[in-house]
Scaffold this motif. Structure first.
Motif, mmCIF file in Angstrom:
data_model
loop_
_atom_site.group_PDB
_atom_site.id
_atom_site.type_symbol
_atom_site.label_atom_id
_atom_site.label_comp_id
_atom_site.label_asym_id
_atom_site.label_seq_id
_atom_site.Cartn_x
_atom_site.Cartn_y
_atom_site.Cartn_z
ATOM 1 N N THR A 171 7.126 6.957 11.828
ATOM 2 C CA THR A 171 6.216 6.427 13.114
ATOM 3 C C THR A 171 6.131 7.488 14.066
ATOM 4 O O THR A 171 7.059 8.547 13.852
ATOM 5 N N VAL A 172 5.816 7.297 15.117
ATOM 6 C CA VAL A 172 5.818 7.975 16.577
ATOM 7 C C VAL A 172 6.690 7.136 17.425
ATOM 8 O O VAL A 172 6.813 5.804 17.385
ATOM 9 N N LYS A 173 7.315 7.734 18.419
ATOM 10 C CA LYS A 173 8.183 7.089 19.205
ATOM 11 C C LYS A 173 7.369 6.417 20.290
ATOM 12 O O LYS A 173 6.358 7.081 21.004
ATOM 13 N N PRO A 174 7.475 5.004 20.632
ATOM 14 C CA PRO A 174 6.582 4.436 21.321
ATOM 15 C C PRO A 174 6.893 4.771 22.999
ATOM 16 O O PRO A 174 8.068 4.980 23.192
ATOM 17 N N GLY A 175 5.905 4.780 23.708
ATOM 18 C CA GLY A 175 6.188 4.949 25.192
ATOM 19 C C GLY A 175 6.523 3.634 25.952
ATOM 20 O O GLY A 175 6.191 2.703 25.668
ATOM 21 N N ASN B 199 -5.793 7.402 15.637
ATOM 22 C CA ASN B 199 -5.332 7.510 14.543
ATOM 23 C C ASN B 199 -3.943 6.987 14.316
ATOM 24 O O ASN B 199 -3.076 7.061 13.351
ATOM 25 N N PHE B 200 -3.762 5.822 15.179
ATOM 26 C CA PHE B 200 -2.436 5.032 15.198
ATOM 27 C C PHE B 200 -2.664 3.499 15.390
ATOM 28 O O PHE B 200 -3.257 3.177 16.461
ATOM 29 N N GLY C 170 0.838 -1.327 0.071
ATOM 30 C CA GLY C 170 0.025 -0.089 -0.197
ATOM 31 C C GLY C 170 0.991 1.193 -0.115
ATOM 32 O O GLY C 170 2.034 1.168 0.332
ATOM 33 N N PRO C 171 0.374 2.486 -0.451
ATOM 34 C CA PRO C 171 1.237 3.573 -0.541
ATOM 35 C C PRO C 171 1.520 4.134 0.862
ATOM 36 O O PRO C 171 2.542 4.963 0.825
ATOM 37 N N HIS C 172 1.059 3.737 1.905
ATOM 38 C CA HIS C 172 1.608 4.250 3.149
ATOM 39 C C HIS C 172 1.785 3.007 4.255
ATOM 40 O O HIS C 172 1.706 3.214 5.321
ATOM 41 N N ASP C 173 2.177 1.917 3.655
ATOM 42 C CA ASP C 173 2.420 0.735 4.501
ATOM 43 C C ASP C 173 3.728 1.118 5.472
ATOM 44 O O ASP C 173 3.450 0.499 6.418
ATOM 45 N N ASN C 174 4.558 1.667 4.883
ATOM 46 C CA ASN C 174 5.770 2.082 5.856
ATOM 47 C C ASN C 174 5.745 3.472 6.682
ATOM 48 O O ASN C 174 6.491 3.877 7.262
ATOM 49 N N ASP C 175 4.389 4.088 6.607
ATOM 50 C CA ASP C 175 4.234 5.271 7.045
ATOM 51 C C ASP C 175 3.098 5.087 7.928
ATOM 52 O O ASP C 175 1.873 5.487 7.668
ATOM 53 N N LEU C 176 3.433 4.982 9.582
ATOM 54 C CA LEU C 176 2.724 4.951 10.558
ATOM 55 C C LEU C 176 1.869 6.123 10.772
ATOM 56 O O LEU C 176 0.890 6.209 11.561
ATOM 57 N N LEU C 177 2.493 7.290 10.332
ATOM 58 C CA LEU C 177 1.407 8.528 10.560
ATOM 59 C C LEU C 177 0.066 8.711 9.716
ATOM 60 O O LEU C 177 -0.654 9.386 10.136
ATOM 61 N N LEU C 178 0.376 7.747 8.451
ATOM 62 C CA LEU C 178 -0.892 7.944 7.596
ATOM 63 C C LEU C 178 -1.513 6.543 7.501
ATOM 64 O O LEU C 178 -2.743 6.818 7.079
ATOM 65 N N ASN C 179 -1.008 5.607 7.772
ATOM 66 C CA ASN C 179 -1.748 4.462 7.577
ATOM 67 C C ASN C 179 -3.019 3.872 8.373
ATOM 68 O O ASN C 179 -3.388 2.733 8.025
ATOM 69 N N PHE C 180 -3.433 4.735 9.094
ATOM 70 C CA PHE C 180 -4.224 4.312 10.114
ATOM 71 C C PHE C 180 -5.216 5.395 10.673
ATOM 72 O O PHE C 180 -6.185 5.447 11.476
ATOM 73 N N GLY D 226 -5.563 14.761 12.206
ATOM 74 C CA GLY D 226 -6.050 13.206 12.129
ATOM 75 C C GLY D 226 -4.724 12.644 12.117
ATOM 76 O O GLY D 226 -4.665 11.382 12.030
ATOM 77 N N LEU D 227 -3.598 13.214 12.703
ATOM 78 C CA LEU D 227 -2.434 12.545 12.577
ATOM 79 C C LEU D 227 -2.278 11.826 14.300
ATOM 80 O O LEU D 227 -2.824 12.495 15.062
ATOM 81 N N PRO D 228 -1.591 10.988 14.199
ATOM 82 C CA PRO D 228 -1.383 10.285 15.662
ATOM 83 C C PRO D 228 -0.686 11.236 16.638
ATOM 84 O O PRO D 228 0.241 12.049 16.152
ATOM 85 N N ILE D 229 -0.661 11.161 17.837
ATOM 86 C CA ILE D 229 -0.157 11.913 18.849
ATOM 87 C C ILE D 229 1.268 11.371 19.290
ATOM 88 O O ILE D 229 1.458 10.193 19.412
ATOM 89 N N GLY D 230 2.373 12.280 19.356
ATOM 90 C CA GLY D 230 3.587 11.595 19.896
ATOM 91 C C GLY D 230 4.669 12.319 19.136
ATOM 92 O O GLY D 230 4.599 13.076 18.201
#
Length: 248
Positions: free
Chosen positions: A150-154, A131-132, A59-69, A80-84
């Motif tokens: 992506t975003v840095k996990p906690g 959104n993540f 998919g076009p955003h398979d490697n972009d976790l800011l956009l794929n969900f 609509g972007l993930p927080i972090g």
């Protein structure tokens, strides 16, 4: 692969990987084998072969976790972007001799910025991010490079003892050139004070082995006013790999 040519085999360092039974990591007490493992003398064709991912549709955003969900992919800008903290995770997949592994599948999964996974059994009090999704995949290029945004996990607590916490980490699966070279590991972040306190990390007896699981801050590949970058190279056993032990 000629079985009588020792130069095709590299002995496996049994001290490099953690022991199956490590009481400090409580889960291994119940899961580890109690009898000696059986070593197979020679790999089968199915272990030496593929799979071939060159025709895998990505998919076009398979490697972009800011956009794929995100709830609405049509939203513009930051809506609509993930927080972090936004980060880039990238690196190169090579075999044990430094030869790049092209067109192989790299998959990753992680907790969100609050330390919670999008999984029905995760009951940590941190909220889910609508959104993540926490999963991504990509294929390495001709030179073995991969990249995720992506975003840095906690960090998050887990019931190993009265106060165990997992450092921030991203799980990674890379197939390599054949079924038998699949590697499942995780990337920690350079400078995290929880790394030396983690019971899972402490199952490794060699400090150099721990260092191979730490992503290094790479300012040259960071994006100004956007993302910090962490480089995490992955080494799998290539076409000259030792499958179990040197029987040559």
């Amino acid at each position: 692969m000629p079985s009588n040519d020792n130069k095709h085999y590299v002995p496996r360092d049994r001290n490099w990987h953690p022991p199956a039974h490590a009481p400090g990591y409580k889960t291994t007490v119940a899961r580890s084998p109690r009898q000696a493992l059986v070593s197979l003398l020679s790999p089968t064709v199915s272990e030496r072969a593929g799979p071939d991912f060159t025709r895998l549709r990505m998919g076009p955003h398979d490697n972009d976790l800011l956009l794929n969900f995100r709830e609405d992919p049509a939203l513009a800008g930051s809506a609509g972007l993930p927080i972090g903290e936004r980060v880039i995770m990238f690196g190169r997949v090579v075999d044990q001799f430094g030869k790049p592994v092209p067109h192989t599948l790299v998959e990753m999964w992680q907790a969100n910025a609050g330390g919670r996974y999008r999984h029905k059994k995760d009951r940590y009090l941190a909220p889910l991010d609508p959104n993540f999704g926490g999963v991504g995949r990509c294929l390495t290029d001709e030179s073995g490079w991969y990249r995720f945004r992506t975003v840095k996990p906690g960090p998050y607590p887990w019931p190993n003892d009265v106060n165990s916490w997992r450092p921030a980490h991203i799980h990674v699966s890379v197939m390599g050139p054949s079924i038998s070279t699949r590697l499942v590991t995780q990337m920690y972040f350079e400078g995290d004070p929880l790394i030396p306190l983690c019971p899972i990390v402490n199952t490794l007896r060699d400090p150099e082995a721990v260092e191979t699981m730490i992503g290094r801050l790479d300012m040259a590949n960071s994006r100004s006013m956007d993302c910090l970058a962490y480089r995490f190279d992955l080494v799998v056993r290539g076409e000259l790999q030792t499958y179990f032990e040197n029987q040559g």
